[in-house]
Design a protein around this motif. Structure first.
Motif, mmCIF file in Angstrom:
data_model
loop_
_atom_site.group_PDB
_atom_site.id
_atom_site.type_symbol
_atom_site.label_atom_id
_atom_site.label_comp_id
_atom_site.label_asym_id
_atom_site.label_seq_id
_atom_site.Cartn_x
_atom_site.Cartn_y
_atom_site.Cartn_z
ATOM 1 N N GLN A 3 0.808 -1.192 -0.110
ATOM 2 C CA GLN A 3 0.036 0.022 0.119
ATOM 3 C C GLN A 3 0.819 1.272 0.097
ATOM 4 O OE1 GLN A 3 -2.760 -0.463 3.504
ATOM 5 N NE2 GLN A 3 -4.495 -0.404 1.858
ATOM 6 N N LEU A 4 0.624 2.132 -0.772
ATOM 7 C CA LEU A 4 1.054 3.559 -0.811
ATOM 8 C C LEU A 4 -0.149 4.309 -0.515
ATOM 9 C CD1 LEU A 4 3.318 3.313 -4.058
ATOM 10 C CD2 LEU A 4 3.866 2.819 -1.772
ATOM 11 N N VAL A 5 -0.030 5.192 0.305
ATOM 12 C CA VAL A 5 -1.127 6.157 0.842
ATOM 13 C C VAL A 5 -0.600 7.478 1.001
ATOM 14 C CG1 VAL A 5 -3.046 6.482 2.594
ATOM 15 C CG2 VAL A 5 -2.236 4.221 2.183
ATOM 16 N N GLU A 6 -1.297 8.505 0.238
ATOM 17 C CA GLU A 6 -0.815 9.606 0.047
ATOM 18 C C GLU A 6 -1.471 10.454 0.999
ATOM 19 O OE1 GLU A 6 -0.371 8.387 -4.521
ATOM 20 O OE2 GLU A 6 -1.776 8.049 -2.761
ATOM 21 N N SER A 7 -0.864 11.645 1.448
ATOM 22 C CA SER A 7 -2.080 12.784 2.242
ATOM 23 C C SER A 7 -1.096 14.114 2.201
ATOM 24 C CB SER A 7 -1.796 12.148 3.782
ATOM 25 O OG SER A 7 -0.592 12.128 4.302
ATOM 26 N N GLY A 8 -1.707 14.925 2.692
ATOM 27 C CA GLY A 8 -1.215 16.480 2.481
ATOM 28 C C GLY A 8 -1.884 17.199 1.395
ATOM 29 N N GLY A 9 -2.492 17.011 0.714
ATOM 30 C CA GLY A 9 -2.886 17.702 -0.494
ATOM 31 C C GLY A 9 -3.992 18.722 0.079
ATOM 32 N N GLY A 10 -4.387 19.700 -0.824
ATOM 33 C CA GLY A 10 -5.220 20.727 -0.576
ATOM 34 C C GLY A 10 -5.415 21.890 -1.295
ATOM 35 N N LEU A 11 -5.907 23.002 -0.761
ATOM 36 C CA LEU A 11 -6.135 24.083 -1.726
ATOM 37 C C LEU A 11 -5.181 25.137 -1.076
ATOM 38 C CD1 LEU A 11 -7.628 25.934 -3.766
ATOM 39 C CD2 LEU A 11 -9.273 26.364 -1.994
ATOM 40 N N VAL A 12 -4.279 25.794 -1.810
ATOM 41 C CA VAL A 12 -3.482 26.810 -1.325
ATOM 42 C C VAL A 12 -3.344 27.981 -2.175
ATOM 43 C CG1 VAL A 12 -1.509 25.634 -2.551
ATOM 44 C CG2 VAL A 12 -1.008 27.027 -0.508
ATOM 45 N N GLN A 13 -2.947 29.120 -1.938
ATOM 46 C CA GLN A 13 -2.825 30.259 -2.734
ATOM 47 C C GLN A 13 -1.500 30.126 -3.715
ATOM 48 O OE1 GLN A 13 -3.574 33.602 -0.337
ATOM 49 N NE2 GLN A 13 -5.809 33.848 -1.177
ATOM 50 N N ALA A 14 -1.533 30.912 -4.537
ATOM 51 C CA ALA A 14 -0.243 30.686 -5.302
ATOM 52 C C ALA A 14 0.943 31.449 -4.321
ATOM 53 C CB ALA A 14 -0.414 31.821 -6.734
ATOM 54 N N GLY A 15 2.126 30.975 -4.490
ATOM 55 C CA GLY A 15 3.027 31.430 -3.696
ATOM 56 C C GLY A 15 3.201 30.377 -2.361
ATOM 57 N N GLY A 16 2.285 29.912 -2.013
ATOM 58 C CA GLY A 16 2.037 28.983 -0.785
ATOM 59 C C GLY A 16 2.912 27.717 -0.865
ATOM 60 N N SER A 17 2.795 26.880 0.162
ATOM 61 C CA SER A 17 3.647 25.745 0.314
ATOM 62 C C SER A 17 2.516 24.426 0.820
ATOM 63 C CB SER A 17 4.657 25.815 1.042
ATOM 64 O OG SER A 17 5.617 26.786 0.997
ATOM 65 N N LEU A 18 3.109 23.154 0.307
ATOM 66 C CA LEU A 18 2.407 22.260 0.889
ATOM 67 C C LEU A 18 3.421 21.044 1.104
ATOM 68 C CD1 LEU A 18 -0.937 21.676 -1.204
ATOM 69 C CD2 LEU A 18 -0.906 22.284 1.077
ATOM 70 N N ARG A 19 3.101 20.158 1.990
ATOM 71 C CA ARG A 19 4.041 19.013 1.993
ATOM 72 C C ARG A 19 3.175 17.803 1.913
ATOM 73 N NH1 ARG A 19 7.744 16.486 6.968
ATOM 74 N NH2 ARG A 19 6.046 16.075 7.777
ATOM 75 N N LEU A 20 3.498 16.822 0.901
ATOM 76 C CA LEU A 20 2.724 15.813 0.546
ATOM 77 C C LEU A 20 3.575 14.646 1.279
ATOM 78 C CD1 LEU A 20 1.811 15.999 -3.076
ATOM 79 C CD2 LEU A 20 0.769 16.788 -1.104
ATOM 80 N N SER A 21 2.792 13.412 1.860
ATOM 81 C CA SER A 21 3.389 12.336 2.436
ATOM 82 C C SER A 21 2.945 11.077 1.863
ATOM 83 C CB SER A 21 3.107 12.265 3.785
ATOM 84 O OG SER A 21 3.495 13.386 4.748
ATOM 85 N N CYS A 22 3.913 10.310 1.676
ATOM 86 C CA CYS A 22 3.356 8.764 1.123
ATOM 87 C C CYS A 22 4.000 7.642 2.156
ATOM 88 C CB CYS A 22 4.134 8.709 -0.228
ATOM 89 S SG CYS A 22 3.683 7.126 -1.035
#
Length: 118
Positions: A3-22
């Motif tokens: 199993q590979l389970v991703e998380s951390g996505g979402g809505l962000v404004q331009a210039g912002g940051s996100l961290r995805l995990s698997c």
């Protein structure tokens, strides 16, 4: 069962940051490469970044260089994608994948949506 389970996505404004995990489970990935791919609406899936599980050797697609950082925590069996300075064109479903040989991706996650608003 792998199993590979991703998380951390979402809505962000331009210039912002996100961290995805698997989070990876179900087998030993020590000889595998792990990758983050993305697929925007109406476009083909493309690679964003890859990393070797054992040595941590990384590769970035040109569009990701300087903004995205892929890493892995071998103690947690987790791969990350830190995304900074996000742009609307980064909007896509992001997938985690694991492959045992170059050019082959044996396992895929279900994907996580990233939406960057302008």
């Amino acid at each position: 069962q792998v199993q590979l389970v991703e998380s951390g996505g979402g809505l962000v404004q331009a210039g912002g940051s996100l961290r995805l995990s698997c989070a990876a489970s179900g087998r030993t990935f020590s000889t595998y490469r792990m990758g983050w791919f993305r697929q925007a609406p109406g476009k083909e899936r493309e690679s964003a970044a890859t990393i070797t599980w054992r040595g941590g050797i990384v590769y970035y697609k040109d569009s990701a260089k300087g903004r995205f950082t892929i890493s892995r925590d071998t103690t947690k069996n987790t791969v990350y994608l830190q995304m900074n300075s996000l742009k609307p064109e980064d909007t896509a479903v992001y997938y985690c994948a694991a492959g045992d040989t170059p050019g082959t991706w044996n396992y895929w996650g279900q994907g996580t949506q990233v939406t960057v608003s302008s």
